[in-house]
Scaffold this motif. Structure first.
Motif, mmCIF file in Angstrom:
data_model
loop_
_atom_site.group_PDB
_atom_site.id
_atom_site.type_symbol
_atom_site.label_atom_id
_atom_site.label_comp_id
_atom_site.label_asym_id
_atom_site.label_seq_id
_atom_site.Cartn_x
_atom_site.Cartn_y
_atom_site.Cartn_z
ATOM 1 N N LEU A 194 0.874 -1.171 0.000
ATOM 2 C CA LEU A 194 0.000 0.000 0.000
ATOM 3 C C LEU A 194 0.910 1.219 0.000
ATOM 4 C CD1 LEU A 194 -2.888 1.134 0.111
ATOM 5 C CD2 LEU A 194 -2.630 1.239 2.598
ATOM 6 N N ILE A 195 0.825 2.010 -1.050
ATOM 7 C CA ILE A 195 1.760 3.107 -1.276
ATOM 8 C C ILE A 195 1.031 4.446 -1.240
ATOM 9 C CG2 ILE A 195 3.481 4.055 -2.880
ATOM 10 C CD1 ILE A 195 3.596 1.212 -4.136
ATOM 11 N N THR A 196 1.640 5.413 -0.565
ATOM 12 C CA THR A 196 1.164 6.795 -0.609
ATOM 13 C C THR A 196 2.382 7.693 -0.717
ATOM 14 O OG1 THR A 196 -0.378 8.375 0.408
ATOM 15 C CG2 THR A 196 1.156 7.277 1.888
ATOM 16 N N PRO A 197 2.291 8.801 -1.439
ATOM 17 C CA PRO A 197 3.458 9.677 -1.590
ATOM 18 C C PRO A 197 3.895 10.263 -0.251
ATOM 19 C CG PRO A 197 1.806 10.172 -3.250
ATOM 20 C CD PRO A 197 1.161 9.259 -2.269
ATOM 21 N N PRO A 198 5.207 10.426 -0.035
ATOM 22 C CA PRO A 198 5.680 11.122 1.166
ATOM 23 C C PRO A 198 5.338 12.602 1.101
ATOM 24 C CG PRO A 198 7.511 10.672 -0.310
ATOM 25 C CD PRO A 198 6.313 9.992 -0.901
ATOM 26 N N VAL A 199 5.241 13.231 2.257
ATOM 27 C CA VAL A 199 4.911 14.653 2.314
ATOM 28 C C VAL A 199 5.945 15.483 1.549
ATOM 29 C CG1 VAL A 199 4.624 16.622 3.885
ATOM 30 C CG2 VAL A 199 3.637 14.394 4.475
ATOM 31 N N SER A 200 7.166 15.009 1.479
ATOM 32 C CA SER A 200 8.225 15.733 0.759
ATOM 33 C C SER A 200 7.945 15.862 -0.735
ATOM 34 C CB SER A 200 9.574 15.031 0.965
ATOM 35 O OG SER A 200 9.524 13.691 0.506
ATOM 36 N N GLU A 201 6.999 15.061 -1.265
ATOM 37 C CA GLU A 201 6.622 15.159 -2.679
ATOM 38 C C GLU A 201 5.683 16.336 -2.943
ATOM 39 O OE1 GLU A 201 7.191 12.981 -5.809
ATOM 40 O OE2 GLU A 201 8.950 13.288 -4.550
ATOM 41 N N GLY A 202 5.170 16.972 -1.861
ATOM 42 C CA GLY A 202 4.297 18.130 -2.031
ATOM 43 C C GLY A 202 2.850 17.874 -1.668
ATOM 44 N N CYS A 203 2.540 16.671 -1.169
ATOM 45 C CA CYS A 203 1.149 16.381 -0.803
ATOM 46 C C CYS A 203 0.812 16.996 0.545
ATOM 47 C CB CYS A 203 0.891 14.881 -0.793
ATOM 48 S SG CYS A 203 1.726 13.978 0.526
ATOM 49 N N LEU A 204 -0.480 17.150 0.786
ATOM 50 C CA LEU A 204 -0.966 17.638 2.069
ATOM 51 C C LEU A 204 -0.616 16.644 3.163
ATOM 52 C CD1 LEU A 204 -2.769 19.851 3.459
ATOM 53 C CD2 LEU A 204 -4.652 18.231 3.192
ATOM 54 N N ASN A 205 -0.188 17.159 4.295
ATOM 55 C CA ASN A 205 0.082 16.302 5.457
ATOM 56 C C ASN A 205 -1.255 15.999 6.137
ATOM 57 O OD1 ASN A 205 1.349 14.893 7.475
ATOM 58 N ND2 ASN A 205 2.139 16.687 8.528
ATOM 59 N N GLY A 206 -2.027 15.110 5.518
ATOM 60 C CA GLY A 206 -3.418 14.908 5.894
ATOM 61 C C GLY A 206 -3.604 14.206 7.223
ATOM 62 N N VAL A 207 -4.600 14.661 7.975
ATOM 63 C CA VAL A 207 -4.943 14.022 9.248
ATOM 64 C C VAL A 207 -5.474 12.612 9.002
ATOM 65 C CG1 VAL A 207 -6.548 14.109 11.203
ATOM 66 C CG2 VAL A 207 -5.296 16.169 10.506
ATOM 67 N N MET A 208 -6.351 12.444 8.007
ATOM 68 C CA MET A 208 -6.858 11.105 7.709
ATOM 69 C C MET A 208 -5.754 10.235 7.108
ATOM 70 S SD MET A 208 -9.181 8.889 7.960
ATOM 71 C CE MET A 208 -10.517 9.897 8.613
ATOM 72 N N ARG A 209 -4.863 10.814 6.365
ATOM 73 C CA ARG A 209 -3.709 10.076 5.848
ATOM 74 C C ARG A 209 -2.983 9.382 6.985
ATOM 75 N NH1 ARG A 209 1.791 11.137 5.422
ATOM 76 N NH2 ARG A 209 2.859 10.345 3.546
ATOM 77 N N LYS A 210 -2.756 10.098 8.070
ATOM 78 C CA LYS A 210 -2.064 9.533 9.227
ATOM 79 C C LYS A 210 -2.847 8.367 9.832
ATOM 80 C CE LYS A 210 -0.486 10.665 13.904
ATOM 81 N NZ LYS A 210 -0.408 11.722 14.960
ATOM 82 N N GLN A 211 -4.177 8.518 9.941
ATOM 83 C CA GLN A 211 -4.995 7.447 10.524
ATOM 84 C C GLN A 211 -4.937 6.183 9.661
ATOM 85 O OE1 GLN A 211 -5.904 8.738 13.421
ATOM 86 N NE2 GLN A 211 -5.347 10.759 12.606
ATOM 87 N N ILE A 212 -5.018 6.363 8.340
ATOM 88 C CA ILE A 212 -5.023 5.217 7.429
ATOM 89 C C ILE A 212 -3.670 4.516 7.436
ATOM 90 C CG2 ILE A 212 -5.297 4.496 5.024
ATOM 91 C CD1 ILE A 212 -7.898 5.300 6.563
ATOM 92 N N LEU A 213 -2.596 5.271 7.502
ATOM 93 C CA LEU A 213 -1.269 4.662 7.600
ATOM 94 C C LEU A 213 -1.167 3.793 8.850
ATOM 95 C CD1 LEU A 213 1.074 7.596 6.471
ATOM 96 C CD2 LEU A 213 0.722 5.420 5.292
ATOM 97 N N GLU A 214 -1.676 4.297 9.964
ATOM 98 C CA GLU A 214 -1.611 3.534 11.213
ATOM 99 C C GLU A 214 -2.469 2.278 11.149
ATOM 100 O OE1 GLU A 214 -2.690 6.262 14.300
ATOM 101 O OE2 GLU A 214 -0.796 7.374 14.193
ATOM 102 N N LEU A 215 -3.667 2.385 10.588
ATOM 103 C CA LEU A 215 -4.553 1.221 10.480
ATOM 104 C C LEU A 215 -3.993 0.187 9.510
ATOM 105 C CD1 LEU A 215 -8.039 2.990 10.377
ATOM 106 C CD2 LEU A 215 -7.104 1.652 12.269
#
Length: 277
Positions: A194-215
């Motif tokens: 399961l891949i998501t771009p790192p914040v260093s690529e310019g994406c929003l540091n999303g709150v839900m992004r963090k939850q989904i990564l943890e789950l």
């Protein structure tokens, strides 16, 4: 006096005349979901807001604590009879004065709230089609990772999507890599990763992004990776989905001629709902 829509009126009748959020996009904001008088992921929202204010050099008032923010939002939500399920937005803007160079770094804030139909997260089992938006690019810089009121790229992409019968668009950075969707972070299931771009690529540091990564890291059969996603990877993906705090998870079912499954998205959605029950 000012000219407003062809009529000469008193400047005092238009509160936006000197408002820096309106004039220069000099504001940051957070959008939150409230369920049963509880702000979901409050701590993550609060610390992102504080970080955003520091990045743009706003002065943080001494009383602007997490408890104060929670009290202000919930008092509005409860006053409006929306405590069961609501969407609230706090916009923090630098106070009036100056042009590009502000005369002060002190701030004011505005909170508004509307009702949401469902407390729990869900998604419709219907086609959700996306394509790339190539007219403008997200820059790989810190400002791209915070929520400011300068969202003209997202607005233009939304108009493009609507004109072309799309449900959403995927945004590219200045290296031509996929970084996010118009209103959320992007996740791609490719094989067992399961891949998501790192914040260093310019994406929003999303709150839900963090939850989904943890789950997702608790799902044994998949490896969770923060890595670059190229447009060519999309055609090989098993699943694509978009995440944000209001919607939760939105599966993408079609990109050009490629169709995708929704099994992992559904599994993560169920796990997400377990955390808020």
């Amino acid at each position: 006096m000012i000219n407003y829509n062809g009529t000469i009126v008193s400047q005092d009748t238009n509160v936006l005349t000197e408002n820096r959020a309106f004039l220069y996009g000099d504001a940051v904001f957070e959008t939150m979901k409230i369920v049963n008088s509880k702000i979901l992921f409050l701590e993550d929202h609060y610390f992102r807001l504080m970080a955003s204010m520091r990045v743009v050099r706003m002065e943080i008032p001494m009383n602007f604590t997490m408890e104060y923010l929670e009290e202000q939002i919930l008092s509005l939500v409860n006053n409006n009879g929306l405590s069961n399920s609501a969407r609230a937005r706090i916009t923090v803007f630098r106070n009036d004065g100056g042009y590009y160079l502000p005369m002060t770094n002190t701030i004011s804030f505005l909170i508004n709230a509307i009702a949401l139909e469902n407390a729990l997260y869900s998604f419709d089992q219907k086609e959700y089609e996306v394509d790339l938006f190539k007219d403008f690019y997200v820059t790989k810089q810190l400002l791209s990772s915070i929520k400011t009121t300068n969202r003209i790229l997202n607005i233009t992409a939304s108009v493009f999507a609507n004109e072309n019968g799309l449900d959403n668009c995927l945004l590219l950075n200045d290296s031509k890599n996929v970084v996010e969707a118009i209103q959320g972070n992007i996740f791609m299931l490719l094989g067992g990763k399961l891949i998501t771009p790192p914040v260093s690529e310019g994406c929003l540091n999303g709150v839900m992004r963090k939850q989904i990564l943890e789950l997702a890291r608790k799902v044994d059969r998949i490896e969770v990776v923060e890595a670059v996603i190229s447009p060519f990877d999309l055609q090989k993906a098993d699943e694509l989905f978009v995440t944000n705090v209001i919607k939760g998870i939105q599966p993408i079912t079609k990109y050009r001629k490629k169709e995708f499954g929704v099994n992992l998205a559904m599994e993560l959605l169920l796990k997400l709902n377990e955390t808020i029950n």
